[in-house]
Write an enzyme that holds these catalytic residues in place. Sequence first.
Site, PDB file in Angstrom:
ATOM      1  N   HIS A 238      -7.177  -4.866  10.165  1.00 44.09           N
ATOM      2  CA  HIS A 238      -6.893  -4.673   8.735  1.00 44.09           C
ATOM      3  C   HIS A 238      -5.594  -5.364   8.323  1.00 44.09           C
ATOM      4  CE1 HIS A 238      -4.649  -0.538   9.364  1.00 44.09           C
ATOM      5  NE2 HIS A 238      -3.783  -1.534   9.389  1.00 44.09           N
TER       6      HIS A 238
ATOM      7  N   ASN B 120      -7.448  -2.830  14.301  1.00 38.24           N
ATOM      8  CA  ASN B 120      -8.832  -3.081  13.882  1.00 38.24           C
ATOM      9  C   ASN B 120      -8.943  -4.308  12.965  1.00 38.24           C
ATOM     10  OD1 ASN B 120      -7.764  -2.191  11.485  1.00 38.24           O
ATOM     11  ND2 ASN B 120      -9.095  -0.402  11.259  1.00 38.24           N
TER      12      ASN B 120
ATOM     13  N   ASP C   2       0.815  -1.213   0.000  1.00 38.04           N
ATOM     14  CA  ASP C   2       0.000   0.000   0.000  1.00 38.04           C
ATOM     15  C   ASP C   2       0.849   1.264   0.000  1.00 38.04           C
ATOM     16  OD1 ASP C   2       0.941  -0.401   2.587  1.00 38.04           O
ATOM     17  OD2 ASP C   2      -0.998  -1.011   3.354  1.00 38.04           O
TER      18      ASP C   2
ATOM     19  N   GLU D 246      -9.586  -2.022   5.273  1.00 38.68           N
ATOM     20  CA  GLU D 246     -10.218  -1.713   6.549  1.00 38.68           C
ATOM     21  C   GLU D 246     -11.445  -2.608   6.757  1.00 38.68           C
ATOM     22  OE1 GLU D 246      -8.414  -0.062   8.331  1.00 38.68           O
ATOM     23  OE2 GLU D 246      -8.128   2.052   7.805  1.00 38.68           O
TER      24      GLU D 246
HETATM   25  C1  F6R Z   1       1.283  -1.218   6.039  1.00 42.19           C
HETATM   26  C2  F6R Z   1       0.282  -2.248   6.296  1.00 42.19           C
HETATM   27  C3  F6R Z   1      -0.528  -2.233   7.539  1.00 42.19           C
HETATM   28  C4  F6R Z   1       0.335  -2.460   8.793  1.00 42.19           C
HETATM   29  C5  F6R Z   1      -0.528  -2.436  10.047  1.00 42.19           C
HETATM   30  C6  F6R Z   1       0.297  -2.611  11.311  1.00 42.19           C
HETATM   31  O1  F6R Z   1       1.940  -1.473   4.820  1.00 42.19           O
HETATM   32  O2  F6R Z   1       0.120  -3.089   5.470  1.00 42.19           O
HETATM   33  O3  F6R Z   1      -1.512  -3.231   7.459  1.00 42.19           O
HETATM   34  O4  F6R Z   1       1.002  -3.686   8.684  1.00 42.19           O
HETATM   35  O5  F6R Z   1      -1.232  -1.242  10.104  1.00 42.19           O
HETATM   36  O6  F6R Z   1       1.100  -1.492  11.483  1.00 42.19           O
HETATM   37  P1  F6R Z   1       2.083  -1.344  12.729  1.00 42.19           P
HETATM   38  O7  F6R Z   1       3.155  -2.351  12.548  1.00 42.19           O
HETATM   39  O8  F6R Z   1       2.579   0.056  12.654  1.00 42.19           O
HETATM   40  O9  F6R Z   1       1.262  -1.615  13.955  1.00 42.19           O
END
Ligand code: F6R
Length: 262
Positions: free
Chosen positions: A138, A136, A67, A143
Site C-alpha cells: 500500500h 502489502n 492520511d 490497500e
Molecule cells: C502513512 C502511510 C503508510 C506508511 C506505510 C509504511 O502515512 O502513508 O503508507 O508509509 O504503512 O509504514 P512504516 O514506515 O511504519 O512501515
Amino acid sequence: MKVLIYKTAEEVKAQAARRLLMSVQRTPQSVLGLATGGTMEDVYAELVKQTHRHAASWAQVTTFNLDEYWGIPIDSPASYRTYMNHHLFNHINVDLDATHIPPSEGENPDLAAAQYEARISGAGGIDLQLLGIGVNGHIGFNEPTSSLASKTRLKTLTQSTRDANRRFFDTMEQVPRYALTVGIGTIMASEECLLVATGSSKAPAVQAMIEGPLAASCPASALQMHQKVTVMLDEDAARDLELRSYYQLVHPDGQESAVSDG
Ligand code: F6R
C-alpha cells in the site's frame, strides 16, 4: 523510476531528509505531501537536524499529509496530527495553519474527502510527495485492490495494516478500522514522488512495486506510470530486486547519475 540503493537505513533516511530540505530551500513556497509511520520517524528527526544545521526556513511551506485514521479524536496520542506535530511541525518554523491532515472524525467522510482533495488542488497540487510502503504494497492507506485512479476517500484497513500498526496502540481493539486517505490518482498527480523503504520486511513489496506487473494487488506499482519517482532503499529492502545490479550500475552507492533516467 530512479532506484537508489544505500548500504544502511541511516544513509537512506539522511538522503531522504536531504532531498526534502533541498526542495524547501530551492522553492520556499513548496507544497509537500507528507507520510507517517515508523520509517518516517527517523527521516523527520534527520530533517529537523538538517533544517537547524542549514538555518532553513519553512515559513512559506504548505504541507498535506497522506492520511489520517478515521474514528479517533484528532488530539489522540495515536492520531497522525499528533505524530506530525511531535516528529516534525513542533521543531521547525512551519505555519501550523498551512499543515493539512485529513480529519479523523465527522458526520460526512465523503464530503470531508472531497474538501481535502479540493484543498490540495487549491494549493496548486503537490510538488514533492513523500511516501512509505506497506508490507502489502500500500501507499498512503490505499490497500491492495484500491482503484489506481482513486481520489481521497474513506478506506477500510486490511488486517495486515492493522497488525503492522498495532504497535502504536495499547490494544488491538483500539487500532482503527478505517482511514481517510488520499487516492492513488491524487498521488499520481504530484509533480514528483520520493518513496523510502528500509528493512527486509519490505523487500517483497518493493520488488512488486518496481519490477512486478502494474496491478491493483500492489498499489505502489502504479508509480511505474509516474514520470518522476525516486525510490530510496537500504540493502535489506532491495534484497529481492532481480535487476539490483543494474540499479547499482546506474547509481553506484545511491549516487544520482548525470543521466536523467526516469
Ligand atoms: C502513512 C502511510 C503508510 C506508511 C506505510 C509504511 O502515512 O502513508 O503508507 O508509509 O504503512 O509504514 P512504516 O514506515 O511504519 O512501515
